[in-house]
Design an enzyme around this catalytic site. Structure first.
Site, PDB file in Angstrom:
ATOM      1  N   CYS A  76     -90.144 -15.026  55.079  1.00  0.00           N
ATOM      2  CA  CYS A  76     -89.895 -14.021  54.408  1.00  0.00           C
ATOM      3  C   CYS A  76     -90.640 -12.600  55.448  1.00  0.00           C
ATOM      4  O   CYS A  76     -91.557 -12.234  55.493  1.00  0.00           O
ATOM      5  CB  CYS A  76     -90.390 -13.822  53.167  1.00  0.00           C
ATOM      6  N   CYS A  79     -92.175 -10.084  53.293  1.00  0.00           N
ATOM      7  CA  CYS A  79     -93.368 -10.562  52.780  1.00  0.00           C
ATOM      8  C   CYS A  79     -94.396 -10.534  54.058  1.00  0.00           C
ATOM      9  O   CYS A  79     -95.473 -10.111  53.504  1.00  0.00           O
ATOM     10  CB  CYS A  79     -93.287 -11.792  52.522  1.00  0.00           C
TER      11      CYS A  79
END
Length: 154
Positions: A76, A79
């Site tokens: 991600c 993230c």
């Protein structure tokens, strides 16, 4: 000649990356957790140190300090962008809050039980009261405002 110059750089990067070890579960409730940036949780350590969702449906935080749980995945991109920002913010609070991290790919049962549907997801947990969820990337300023409002209100 170039190969000889690159080798020391690669060796230095390898050595420094080996020093970033996850914190043990024994450090989670101790003062030792203050010295580390993030505590990595599994489903079991989450149930032991945060909330035992298998035993109770009513939220009861088991920790002794307010906490933020960062639900993330290695793949991600948001993230990966949020992680250093979050760690810098937590450092600013000098051990007043704990940063937990949960790898959603490795902890699917936990992620499902908590209801994480998007990444990144931050769960802000005050010592008393209900946790608050924030989804998506966030700025340091936004995270600090949420900490001041939810975790460490004056």
């Amino acid at each position: 000649m170039r190969r000889l110059m690159i080798l020391p750089i690669l060796l230095a990067l390898f050595i420094t990356s080996c020093n970033n070890k996850p914190v043990s579960t024994a450090a989670m409730k101790s003062e030792e957790a203050d010295e580390n940036i993030a505590v990595y949780l599994t489903g079991q350590t989450f149930r032991e140190n945060v909330f035992d969702y298998k035993e109770s449906k009513d939220w009861k935080y088991l920790g002794i300090k307010p906490a933020i749980i960062d639900f993330y995945a290695d793949w991600c991109a948001p993230c990966r962008q949020l992680s250093p920002v979050l760690e810098d913010v937590v450092k600013e609070y000098n051990g007043q809050i704990i940063l937990y991290k949960v790898d959603t790919d490795k902890e699917k049962e936990l992620t499902g039980a908590i209801g994480v549907r998007a990444l990144p997801t931050l769960l802000y947990i005050p010592v008393e009261g209900e946790p608050q969820v924030r989804m998506g990337n966030a700025s340091a300023e936004s995270i600090m405002q949420t900490i001041d409002k939810i975790l460490l209100p004056q």
